[in-house]
Design an enzyme around this catalytic site. Sequence first.
Site, PDB file in Angstrom:
ATOM      1  N   ASP A 153      -8.759  -2.862   3.834  1.00  0.00           N
ATOM      2  CA  ASP A 153      -7.496  -2.543   4.116  1.00  0.00           C
ATOM      3  C   ASP A 153      -7.037  -0.970   4.004  1.00  0.00           C
ATOM      4  O   ASP A 153      -6.181  -0.319   4.747  1.00  0.00           O
ATOM      5  CB  ASP A 153      -6.489  -3.371   3.353  1.00  0.00           C
ATOM      6  CG  ASP A 153      -6.645  -4.843   3.764  1.00  0.00           C
ATOM      7  OD1 ASP A 153      -6.875  -4.912   5.050  1.00  0.00           O
ATOM      8  OD2 ASP A 153      -6.832  -5.711   3.018  1.00  0.00           O
ATOM      9  N   ASP A 208      -0.655   0.319   6.197  1.00  0.00           N
ATOM     10  CA  ASP A 208      -1.325  -0.570   7.054  1.00  0.00           C
ATOM     11  C   ASP A 208      -0.634  -2.104   6.810  1.00  0.00           C
ATOM     12  O   ASP A 208      -0.375  -2.115   5.361  1.00  0.00           O
ATOM     13  CB  ASP A 208      -2.820  -0.601   7.009  1.00  0.00           C
ATOM     14  CG  ASP A 208      -3.475  -1.881   7.996  1.00  0.00           C
ATOM     15  OD1 ASP A 208      -2.935  -1.985   8.959  1.00  0.00           O
ATOM     16  OD2 ASP A 208      -4.400  -2.301   7.396  1.00  0.00           O
ATOM     17  N   GLU A 220       1.061   1.893  12.180  1.00  0.00           N
ATOM     18  CA  GLU A 220       0.670   1.468  13.587  1.00  0.00           C
ATOM     19  C   GLU A 220       1.361   0.627  14.167  1.00  0.00           C
ATOM     20  O   GLU A 220       2.133  -0.358  13.603  1.00  0.00           O
ATOM     21  CB  GLU A 220      -0.564   0.605  13.098  1.00  0.00           C
ATOM     22  CG  GLU A 220      -1.570   0.482  14.263  1.00  0.00           C
ATOM     23  CD  GLU A 220      -2.878  -0.275  13.739  1.00  0.00           C
ATOM     24  OE1 GLU A 220      -4.200   0.133  14.251  1.00  0.00           O
ATOM     25  OE2 GLU A 220      -2.810  -0.957  12.835  1.00  0.00           O
TER      26      GLU A 220
END
Length: 372
Positions: free
Chosen positions: A352, A186, A270
């Site tokens: 996170d 991430d 992502e």
Amino acid sequence: MLKAYKYRLYPSESQIEILVKHIGACRFTYNWALEQKNKAYEVDKKYLSRFELQHRLVHDLKPNNEWLKEVNSQSLLNTLINLESAFTRFFREKKGFPNFKSRKNPVQSFQIPQHYSVDFETDTIKLPKLKQPIKAKLHRKFEGKLKTATVSITPTGKYYISILVDDGKELPEKEMFDEKSTLGIDVGLTHFAILSNGEKIDNPKHLRNSMDRMKILQKRTSKKQKGSKNRNKARLAVSTLHEKIRNQRTDFLHKTSSKLISENQAIAVETLNISGMLKNHCLAQAIGDVSWSVFFRQLEYKAERYGKTLLKIGQFEPSSKLCNVCGFHNGKMTLKDRYWSCPECNTEHDRDINAAINIKKFALQNQNLLNI
Ligand SMILES: [Zn+2]
């Protein structure tokens, strides 16, 4: 397999003159071709092909602009190929309409498709239209077929050449991956990247220092009177620091992406909303945004090169709000909440890391490699 090798060039004064002429001529030809295309469309609703432009370049533009003959004609033709790809991207990927090239762009460049050579014995590179080879710092050797080379000049006047080489080897077959050998990543505001194994990666200290220094320099520059000698001096300092930041960042991104690709069989990310990011004017943020898209591109081609897999999932807003253990959706969470405790299963979450784990989970679910 194609690989790019970038070297610093040390051209003499007279060689610089020719290189600069090439850059100017290629920009001129590109802008001329774009204008021809725009006019043809506005006036006759006609789509000008690259071959039609090539014909006009040879029979109209060049005879009327003698100075273009001093420039490698293949470099000029190459600008037409670049313009064509810019239009393809525009139509296919709905990316921005091709722009005219400005002499104010920070990095100026031109391309050489073939007929150049690299000599590792004498540390020189021979380019078309230049009588003498150019001195270069050839710190890395390569073997293979030379493809397109790009010569560029930075705002502080440094010359580089980036050479695309085909080593003739096939891409390796993809290695198998499972939950254990897959890593979720991430990207966030507090750290450069957060990994599903709990690790957090920060920009290195020397890069952060340079970024802090940039804020100070930019503020200083804006206070100087426009057009004054001091302002120009301050602007040069900004350009020099920009280059330093770019180099430090490239180095950091390469090391990080290589390490992650070598340690894992698959990596899940992502996809980023780049267009949304470009609207962000904050400097540190802007540098971060560029870093992430470069970083993802590196992960993509390094995965190809080493037989690993890059799994991409669409942007998924609740990835930080879903408990990765029981799937509880924490709707009350705000951007400020860095830690939370799941009321359903009592797991303590770092926001996170939880997101990175979810990215990995969703990516593996898409592959049917994870059952829930
Ligand atoms: Zn839970």
